[in-house]
Design a protein around this motif. Structure first.
Motif, PDB file in Angstrom:
ATOM      1  N   ASN A 203       0.836  -1.069  -0.069  1.00 56.20           N
ATOM      2  CA  ASN A 203       0.064  -0.071   0.021  1.00 56.20           C
ATOM      3  C   ASN A 203       0.865   1.103   0.081  1.00 56.20           C
ATOM      4  N   ALA A 204       0.285   2.421  -0.242  1.00 57.85           N
ATOM      5  CA  ALA A 204       1.167   3.705  -0.234  1.00 57.85           C
ATOM      6  C   ALA A 204       1.193   4.271   1.285  1.00 57.85           C
ATOM      7  N   THR A 205       2.080   4.927   1.346  1.00 57.08           N
ATOM      8  CA  THR A 205       2.299   5.426   2.780  1.00 57.08           C
ATOM      9  C   THR A 205       1.081   6.400   3.303  1.00 57.08           C
ATOM     10  N   ALA A 206       1.042   6.532   4.385  1.00 57.94           N
ATOM     11  CA  ALA A 206      -0.209   7.388   4.947  1.00 57.94           C
ATOM     12  C   ALA A 206      -0.213   8.653   4.522  1.00 57.94           C
ATOM     13  N   LEU A 207       0.986   9.363   4.065  1.00 54.21           N
ATOM     14  CA  LEU A 207       1.242  10.580   3.477  1.00 54.21           C
ATOM     15  C   LEU A 207       0.234  10.748   2.206  1.00 54.21           C
ATOM     16  N   VAL A 208       0.059   9.584   1.641  1.00 51.54           N
ATOM     17  CA  VAL A 208      -0.858   9.494   0.393  1.00 51.54           C
ATOM     18  C   VAL A 208      -2.293   9.069   0.684  1.00 51.54           C
ATOM     19  N   THR A 209      -2.305   8.043   1.533  1.00 55.43           N
ATOM     20  CA  THR A 209      -3.693   7.569   1.820  1.00 55.43           C
ATOM     21  C   THR A 209      -4.640   8.269   2.604  1.00 55.43           C
ATOM     22  N   LEU A 210      -4.029   9.000   3.563  1.00 55.48           N
ATOM     23  CA  LEU A 210      -4.857   9.976   4.474  1.00 55.48           C
ATOM     24  C   LEU A 210      -5.352  10.867   3.668  1.00 55.48           C
ATOM     25  N   PRO A 211      -4.727  11.894   2.906  1.00 57.29           N
ATOM     26  CA  PRO A 211      -5.372  12.879   2.277  1.00 57.29           C
ATOM     27  C   PRO A 211      -6.690  12.432   1.517  1.00 57.29           C
ATOM     28  N   LEU A 212      -6.543  11.278   0.863  1.00 58.83           N
ATOM     29  CA  LEU A 212      -7.312  10.729  -0.262  1.00 58.83           C
ATOM     30  C   LEU A 212      -8.722  10.351   0.367  1.00 58.83           C
ATOM     31  N   ALA A 213      -8.444   9.927   1.875  1.00 56.05           N
ATOM     32  CA  ALA A 213      -9.652   9.288   2.428  1.00 56.05           C
ATOM     33  C   ALA A 213     -10.973  10.127   2.939  1.00 56.05           C
ATOM     34  N   ALA A 214     -12.161   9.550   2.983  1.00 58.49           N
ATOM     35  CA  ALA A 214     -13.120  10.453   3.672  1.00 58.49           C
ATOM     36  C   ALA A 214     -12.840  10.658   5.320  1.00 58.49           C
ATOM     37  N   ALA A 215     -13.394  11.563   5.752  1.00 57.83           N
ATOM     38  CA  ALA A 215     -13.343  12.000   7.194  1.00 57.83           C
ATOM     39  C   ALA A 215     -13.409  11.089   7.953  1.00 57.83           C
ATOM     40  N   GLY A 216     -14.420  10.142   7.944  1.00 58.18           N
ATOM     41  CA  GLY A 216     -14.847   9.243   8.781  1.00 58.18           C
ATOM     42  C   GLY A 216     -13.666   7.988   8.487  1.00 58.18           C
ATOM     43  N   ASP A 217     -13.067   7.784   7.510  1.00 57.86           N
ATOM     44  CA  ASP A 217     -11.895   7.021   7.567  1.00 57.86           C
ATOM     45  C   ASP A 217     -10.736   7.423   8.141  1.00 57.86           C
ATOM     46  N   GLN A 218     -10.508   8.872   7.894  1.00 56.70           N
ATOM     47  CA  GLN A 218      -9.429   9.272   8.277  1.00 56.70           C
ATOM     48  C   GLN A 218      -9.295   9.381   9.804  1.00 56.70           C
ATOM     49  N   TYR A 219     -10.557   9.138  10.590  1.00 55.85           N
ATOM     50  CA  TYR A 219     -10.378   9.069  12.020  1.00 55.85           C
ATOM     51  C   TYR A 219      -9.841   7.658  12.295  1.00 55.85           C
ATOM     52  N   GLN A 220     -10.417   6.704  11.482  1.00 57.86           N
ATOM     53  CA  GLN A 220      -9.750   5.299  11.807  1.00 57.86           C
ATOM     54  C   GLN A 220      -8.324   5.175  11.372  1.00 57.86           C
TER      55      GLN A 220
ATOM     56  N   ASP B 276       4.831   9.622   6.164  1.00 55.24           N
ATOM     57  CA  ASP B 276       5.431   8.702   5.340  1.00 55.24           C
ATOM     58  C   ASP B 276       6.295   7.802   5.838  1.00 55.24           C
ATOM     59  N   ASN B 277       6.181   7.686   7.109  1.00 55.14           N
ATOM     60  CA  ASN B 277       6.882   6.456   7.851  1.00 55.14           C
ATOM     61  C   ASN B 277       5.731   5.572   8.270  1.00 55.14           C
ATOM     62  N   PHE B 278       4.628   5.648   7.742  1.00 59.79           N
ATOM     63  CA  PHE B 278       3.536   4.699   8.100  1.00 59.79           C
ATOM     64  C   PHE B 278       3.030   4.126   7.057  1.00 59.79           C
ATOM     65  N   ILE B 279       2.472   2.816   6.985  1.00 54.86           N
ATOM     66  CA  ILE B 279       1.774   2.189   5.836  1.00 54.86           C
ATOM     67  C   ILE B 279       0.464   1.420   6.639  1.00 54.86           C
ATOM     68  N   LEU B 280      -0.462   1.793   6.303  1.00 59.14           N
ATOM     69  CA  LEU B 280      -1.802   1.184   6.624  1.00 59.14           C
ATOM     70  C   LEU B 280      -2.071   0.074   5.913  1.00 59.14           C
ATOM     71  N   TYR B 281      -2.290  -1.033   6.407  1.00 59.05           N
ATOM     72  CA  TYR B 281      -2.697  -2.210   5.497  1.00 59.05           C
ATOM     73  C   TYR B 281      -3.260  -3.177   6.418  1.00 59.05           C
ATOM     74  N   GLY B 282      -4.319  -4.085   5.775  1.00 58.66           N
ATOM     75  CA  GLY B 282      -4.921  -5.191   6.512  1.00 58.66           C
ATOM     76  C   GLY B 282      -5.246  -5.050   7.814  1.00 58.66           C
ATOM     77  N   GLY B 283      -5.762  -3.631   8.120  1.00 58.72           N
ATOM     78  CA  GLY B 283      -6.311  -3.248   9.543  1.00 58.72           C
ATOM     79  C   GLY B 283      -5.052  -2.933  10.445  1.00 58.72           C
ATOM     80  N   CYS B 284      -3.733  -2.855  10.017  1.00 62.34           N
ATOM     81  CA  CYS B 284      -2.861  -2.713  10.816  1.00 62.34           C
ATOM     82  C   CYS B 284      -2.106  -1.509  10.473  1.00 62.34           C
ATOM     83  N   CYS B 285      -1.036  -0.817  11.436  1.00 63.83           N
ATOM     84  CA  CYS B 285      -0.435   0.323  11.085  1.00 63.83           C
ATOM     85  C   CYS B 285       0.922  -0.161  10.932  1.00 63.83           C
ATOM     86  N   TYR B 286       1.864  -0.246   9.899  1.00 62.82           N
ATOM     87  CA  TYR B 286       3.245  -0.624  10.048  1.00 62.82           C
ATOM     88  C   TYR B 286       4.090   0.464  10.020  1.00 62.82           C
TER      89      TYR B 286
END
Ligand SMILES: Nc1ncnc2c1ncn2[C@@H]1O[C@H](COP(=O)(O)OP(=O)(O)OP(=O)(O)O)[C@@H](O)[C@H]1O
Ligand SMILES: [Mg+2]
Length: 328
Positions: free
Chosen positions: A114-131, A160-170
């Motif tokens: 998956n992309a890092t949270a620097l990419v996935t967080l801005p693209l997510a809806a506010a409810g997902d961003q909470y998660q 950019d030092n985190f990746i969210l994947y499979g319900g986990c934060c790496y």
């Protein structure tokens, strides 16, 4: 949190920002230079991160000793993070030699698809961003926990030092090793004084003293770590928005989701005492300036990070990645 928003938050946690693509060519490989690594070689299943120690052609003993010491520290840091229960990609750390015979440290890292949270967080809806933010904060509370003890560690919680994947934060970036303690030859553990805490890569020119002290606080102290996460969370969640659209950034839904997620998670993980000081910081001029500064930096890094992710996807997928990404 209302029952309705609670169930919404439950339902998005299964995907947690995952951007998935079909895989065609398992032998493809992308080689690039990123950060301080002399080489980052990305294939379907793993990433090889290579650090050359000393000059690229260094052959003398000093560089080998230095490479050995850094490898020992890096392995120690990885094991300490593991013992804290931090979620990281499987990583093999080895001393090696470059083509020119210079000592290198090689990390062979499981690729998290998956992309890092620097990419996935801005693209997510506010409810997902909470998660997403809650998941990142939860993982970082394990690091914060260590900072109260005898064997503290630091981490650069840039998103950019985190990746969210499979319900986990790496936590994907463990170099340089940020150990807040020393293991003496007799095996005794000694906490390092604040001024000796490593913040920057050993191979680059030292930062100005004021900047070093600021980063030592952001990486190694419970207060600084909480502030760093919150500032990054707000700035990244709002990266595709105008911070002043409603007069002040805290009126943006994304900013509120991100802030609430940090507060709720700190409370839930036993750090309720950190919430009031964090709230005071975010409400202060210093906090507002920190969010504005970070927002501008995140905005300038978002597009390059997105296109790097897209080229990785194109490598492993016949489809242009863009449609898949925006379809989320
Ligand atoms: N385990 C991993 N799985 C998937 N992608 C990864 C992994 N590790 C690193 N990456 C990708 O490689 C990039 C650089 O990795 P890393 O954070 O280790 O290096 P860095 O020196 O901090 O570089 P940068 O300054 O570009 O962040 C990350 O931003 C991410 O896109
Ligand atoms: Mg990094």
């Amino acid at each position: 949190m209302t029952p309705e928003s609670s169930s919404k938050k439950q339902s998005v946690s299964a995907t947690l920002g995952q951007l998935e693509f079909p895989v065609l060519d398992r032998s493809a490989r992308l080689v690039l230079q990123s950060g301080l690594y002399s080489r980052l070689s990305i294939s379907q299943d793993e990433i090889v991160k290579t650090i050359v120690v000393g000059d690229a052609s260094a052959r003398e003993g000093g560089a080998h000793d230095e490479a050995h010491m850094r490898t020992v520290s890096l392995v120690r840091y990885q094991r300490r993070l593991e013992s804290l229960g931090v979620c990281m990609p499987k990583t093999r750390i080895e001393e090696s030699l470059s083509e020119l015979g210079a000592p290198t440290i090689e990390m062979v890292v499981e690729r998290i698809p998956n992309a890092t949270a620097l990419v996935t967080l801005p693209l997510a809806a506010a409810g997902d961003q909470y998660q997403f933010v809650a998941c990142i904060t939860r993982e970082m509370t394990k690091v914060i926990h260590s900072q109260y003890g005898e064997m503290p560690v630091g981490y650069d919680s840039g998103f950019d030092n985190f990746i969210l994947y499979g319900g986990c934060c790496y936590l994907i970036d463990i170099y340089p090793p940020r150990l807040g303690y020393l293991v003496r030859d007799d095996g005794c553990i000694e906490r390092l004084p604040p001024e000796r805490l490593l913040v920057n890569y050993p191979e680059v020119a030292p930062l100005p003293p004021g900047k070093i002290a600021e980063l030592q606080r952001c990486y190694y102290t419970p207060e600084g770590t909480a502030e760093h996460i919150a500032v990054w969370a707000i700035a990244t969640a709002c990266a595709r928005q105008d911070l002043d659209a409603h007069g002040h950034w805290w009126r943006l839904e994304s900013a509120q989701s991100a802030t609430e997620a940090v507060y709720d998670t700190l409370r839930h993980e036993g750090f309720a005492r950190s919430v009031d000081p964090l709230h005071s910081f975010l409400s202060s001029v210093r906090g507002t300036q920190a969010v504005r500064h970070r927002h501008a930096r995140v905005q300038s890094r978002f597009a390059p990070a997105f296109f790097q992710w897209e080229s990785i996807c194109n490598l492993f997928s016949p489809q242009p990645a863009k449609d898949h990404v925006w379809a989320r």
